[in-house]
Design an enzyme around this catalytic site. Structure first.
Site, PDB file in Angstrom:
ATOM      1  CG  PHE A 217      13.496 -64.767 -30.180  1.00 48.43           C
ATOM      2  CD1 PHE A 217      13.719 -65.372 -28.757  1.00 48.43           C
ATOM      3  CD2 PHE A 217      13.183 -66.112 -31.014  1.00 48.43           C
ATOM      4  CE1 PHE A 217      13.301 -66.510 -28.337  1.00 48.43           C
ATOM      5  CE2 PHE A 217      13.016 -67.050 -30.618  1.00 48.43           C
ATOM      6  CZ  PHE A 217      12.957 -67.617 -29.407  1.00 48.43           C
ATOM      7  CG  ASP A 326      14.417 -64.627 -38.061  1.00 49.09           C
ATOM      8  OD1 ASP A 326      13.210 -65.355 -38.471  1.00 49.09           O
ATOM      9  OD2 ASP A 326      14.840 -64.841 -37.105  1.00 49.09           O
ATOM     10  CE  LYS A 357       6.981 -67.084 -34.451  1.00 47.57           C
ATOM     11  NZ  LYS A 357       6.714 -67.468 -33.166  1.00 47.57           N
ATOM     12  CB  THR A 381      15.340 -87.199 -40.149  1.00 46.95           C
ATOM     13  OG1 THR A 381      16.288 -87.650 -39.445  1.00 46.95           O
ATOM     14  CG2 THR A 381      14.483 -88.485 -40.803  1.00 46.95           C
TER      15      THR A 381
HETATM   16  O1  PSZ Z   1       9.713 -68.481 -26.409  1.00 43.67           O
HETATM   17  C1  PSZ Z   1      10.142 -69.018 -27.551  1.00 43.67           C
HETATM   18  O2  PSZ Z   1      10.552 -69.944 -27.736  1.00 43.67           O
HETATM   19  C2  PSZ Z   1       9.351 -68.296 -28.589  1.00 43.67           C
HETATM   20  S1  PSZ Z   1       8.237 -67.170 -28.393  1.00 43.67           S
HETATM   21  C3  PSZ Z   1       8.107 -66.715 -29.745  1.00 43.67           C
HETATM   22  C4  PSZ Z   1       9.052 -67.348 -30.718  1.00 43.67           C
HETATM   23  C5  PSZ Z   1       9.915 -68.235 -30.071  1.00 43.67           C
HETATM   24  N1  PSZ Z   1       9.386 -66.980 -31.893  1.00 43.67           N
HETATM   25  C6  PSZ Z   1      10.194 -67.877 -32.829  1.00 43.67           C
HETATM   26  C7  PSZ Z   1      11.205 -67.289 -33.578  1.00 43.67           C
HETATM   27  C8  PSZ Z   1      11.129 -65.817 -34.113  1.00 43.67           C
HETATM   28  O3  PSZ Z   1       9.966 -65.063 -33.806  1.00 43.67           O
HETATM   29  C9  PSZ Z   1      11.969 -65.232 -34.951  1.00 43.67           C
HETATM   30  C10 PSZ Z   1      11.866 -64.095 -35.379  1.00 43.67           C
HETATM   31  N2  PSZ Z   1      13.008 -66.156 -35.215  1.00 43.67           N
HETATM   32  C11 PSZ Z   1      13.051 -67.546 -35.108  1.00 43.67           C
HETATM   33  C12 PSZ Z   1      12.040 -67.992 -34.241  1.00 43.67           C
HETATM   34  C13 PSZ Z   1      12.164 -69.446 -33.812  1.00 43.67           C
HETATM   35  O4  PSZ Z   1      11.016 -70.206 -34.406  1.00 43.67           O
HETATM   36  P1  PSZ Z   1      10.610 -71.574 -33.749  1.00 43.67           P
HETATM   37  O5  PSZ Z   1      10.143 -71.291 -32.306  1.00 43.67           O
HETATM   38  O6  PSZ Z   1       9.748 -72.037 -34.624  1.00 43.67           O
HETATM   39  O7  PSZ Z   1      11.954 -72.313 -33.336  1.00 43.67           O
END
Ligand code: PSZ
Length: 500
Positions: A217, A326, A357, A381
């Site tokens: 992910f 990541d 996070k 931006t």
């Molecule tokens: O359902 C969702 O959109 C979720 S639930 C948990 C996440 C997203 N995690 C975000 C995440 C991550 O765990 C890793 C390893 N890389 C990138 C991301 C993306 O981060 P955000 O959500 O801040 O864009």
């Protein structure tokens, strides 16, 4: 102002602690003596089922405005403290999910309240700059004090961004720019490059790819989504790229019983990575970068050995691909080291490390060579938010002052050992307890059972997360102590004892 706020919080907390009820438990463990920075409640306290009546009323209200299918309950963030999340019905739950793993040192930490209420910081919170063009005077100093003080080995440059997806998206772009300039041997695009890029055609928009892993992910924006393979719901109906997807090792547990099988599984995945790199080069879509999580989180808390990552890093080097780790979910201490990749023991672990996070600001560290060659190529931006760097600097102070990485190692050990004990006691329900620090998970034998365990635990005061098909995941903040581990284990034990 700051002190009156703190006094009010202290008074409320003392009043609430006087109304404590103790749970009957297998683990008996005492809360430690409190310092100001450890200030919080002592235990969960439940008044209604969750979601309670007030949450349900608000769900109806919000449902008229948005899709609320994913909302668990509504929160009272003013009353939440430390490891405890309070909801709008007055239920106080031990939070072992922490806003999808993004609260570093608990709710309403006094040190962070002080940063927020310090008059010298006010302008940073009120005036959000377009950082790429008009940064504030203290910006370099604050970057050095916050992000650069925890830069991964071999990395001296960092680019801030707003969220995890935005960080990865821009890191991918930096890798493509680096790769293309490397291929050209210079950074002067041709007339043809410039003309074709404006109509989404090659050579200006080259057919380059990022290799990712099944179960990974990396976010939900279009580029990131092409590397996300955890659940169909994330991807359905969205156009994507033809980029290579390698298998991520599926280890068997307990690890010590499957040493040979797991080594073979990792070797199989690495072989597949090399085959894919070669195949995609032949297809005319060379792999510019490999992106991977040190522990696949959303995909089900899938681990691989340091040996796997060391060999993968070597494959990336051998084929001239950038190696992007990541750490959006694994970074900032939850595994017992500041960065999970530190467990691999490499001096040169990666070319890019992205974060968000618990780091409060998104962004990515990178090697010098990955610096975009011209202004406005990696740009938007806000490019982050300097007020988040102020908060992060204080989070890092608390982590150091209170030696929280050692705390994570200690409470993580208690948590994992408790999970081993639970799976030994309920082998027909639980298996594959695994973890690093407090970044732990355990599988239920099917998803419906996992969901039911989590709902029952929530009604008893432990708010947990899920991941993958059937895993329960533990994502407490860094101030989670051994006695908090015992609280959640006791609740799980009670739920499992009642499970039919
Ligand atoms: O359902 C969702 O959109 C979720 S639930 C948990 C996440 C997203 N995690 C975000 C995440 C991550 O765990 C890793 C390893 N890389 C990138 C991301 C993306 O981060 P955000 O959500 O801040 O864009």
């Amino acid at each position: 102002m700051a002190s009156s706020l703190l006094t009010r919080q202290l008074t409320i907390s003392l009043q609430q602690n006087l109304r404590l009820t103790t749970t009957v438990c297998r683990y008996v463990s005492k809360t430690a003596t409190k310092t100001e920075s450890e200030f919080e409640y002592d235990s969960p306290s439940m008044k209604t089922q969750v979601p309670g009546p007030r949450s349900q009323e608000l769900l109806r209200q919000l449902g008229d405005i948005q899709n609320v299918g994913a909302v668990h309950f509504f929160c009272n963030y003013e009353e939440s403290r430390g490891n405890y999340l309070v909801d709008v019905d007055g239920n106080r739950m031990l939070d072992v999910y922490t806003q999808i793993s993004s609260i570093p040192i608990g709710y309403n930490h006094p040190a962070l309240m002080k940063v927020m209420t310090n008059p010298n910081n006010l302008s940073a919170f009120v005036n959000r700059p377009a950082l790429g063009i008009l940064p504030p005077e203290n910006f370099p100093e604050k970057l050095i004090e916050s992000l650069l003080s925890v830069a991964p080995s071999g990395m001296t440059r960092v680019q801030t961004m707003a969220c995890g997806s935005c960080s990865n998206e821009n890191a991918f772009k930096a890798m493509f720019i680096w790769y293309k300039n490397k291929e050209r041997g210079h950074n002067n695009p041709s007339e043809e490059d410039i003309g074709s890029c404006m109509i989404n055609q090659s050579p200006g928009c080259p057919d380059l790819s990022i290799l990712s892993f099944m179960g990974g992910f990396h976010g939900r924006t279009l580029g990131c989504l092409a590397t996300t393979h955890s659940k169909p719901i994330h991807k359905l109906d969205i156009p994507s790229f033809d980029w290579p997807i390698a298998p991520f090792p599926r280890l068997q547990y307990p690890l010590e019983e499957f040493v040979r099988e797991n080594a073979q599984e990792e070797a199989r995945c690495l072989e597949e990575v090399e085959d894919l790199i070669i195949k995609w080069r032949q297809k005319g879509k060379p792999v510019a970068g490999i992106v991977i999580e040190p522990i696949q989180a959303e995909g089900g808390d899938n681990h691989a050995s340091p040996d796997f990552f060391i060999k993968l890093r070597n494959i990336a080097q051998k084929h001239g691909c950038a190696f992007h780790v990541d750490e959006v979910q694994t970074g900032c201490g939850a595994t017992g080291k500041f960065w999970a990749h530190e467990h691999w023991g490499l001096d040169d672990p990666a070319d890019v490390v992205s974060f968000s996070k618990k780091m409060l600001t998104g962004g990515f560290f990178h090697k010098n060579e990955l610096q975009a060659d011209k202004p406005y190529r990696i740009f938007n931006t806000w490019m982050g938010d300097p007020s988040k760097n102020l908060l992060l600097a204080e989070v890092l102070n608390v982590i150091r002052r209170e030696d929280l990485l050692a705390e994570v190692a200690r409470s993580g050990k208690a948590l994992l050992q408790g999970l081993y004990a639970l799976q030994a006691q309920y082998p027909h329900i639980l298996s594959s307890a695994r973890g690093q620090g407090t970044f732990c998970a355990i599988d239920a034998h099917k998803s419906t059972v996992r969901d039911s365990i989590m709902l029952k635990a929530r009604n008893k005061g432990a708010f947990l997360g899920s991941c993958g098909e059937k895993a329960i995941r533990f994502r407490p903040s860094l101030i989670f102590k051994e006695y908090h581990a015992h609280q959640v284990l006791n609740i799980l034990n009670d739920v499992l004892a009642e499970h039919k």
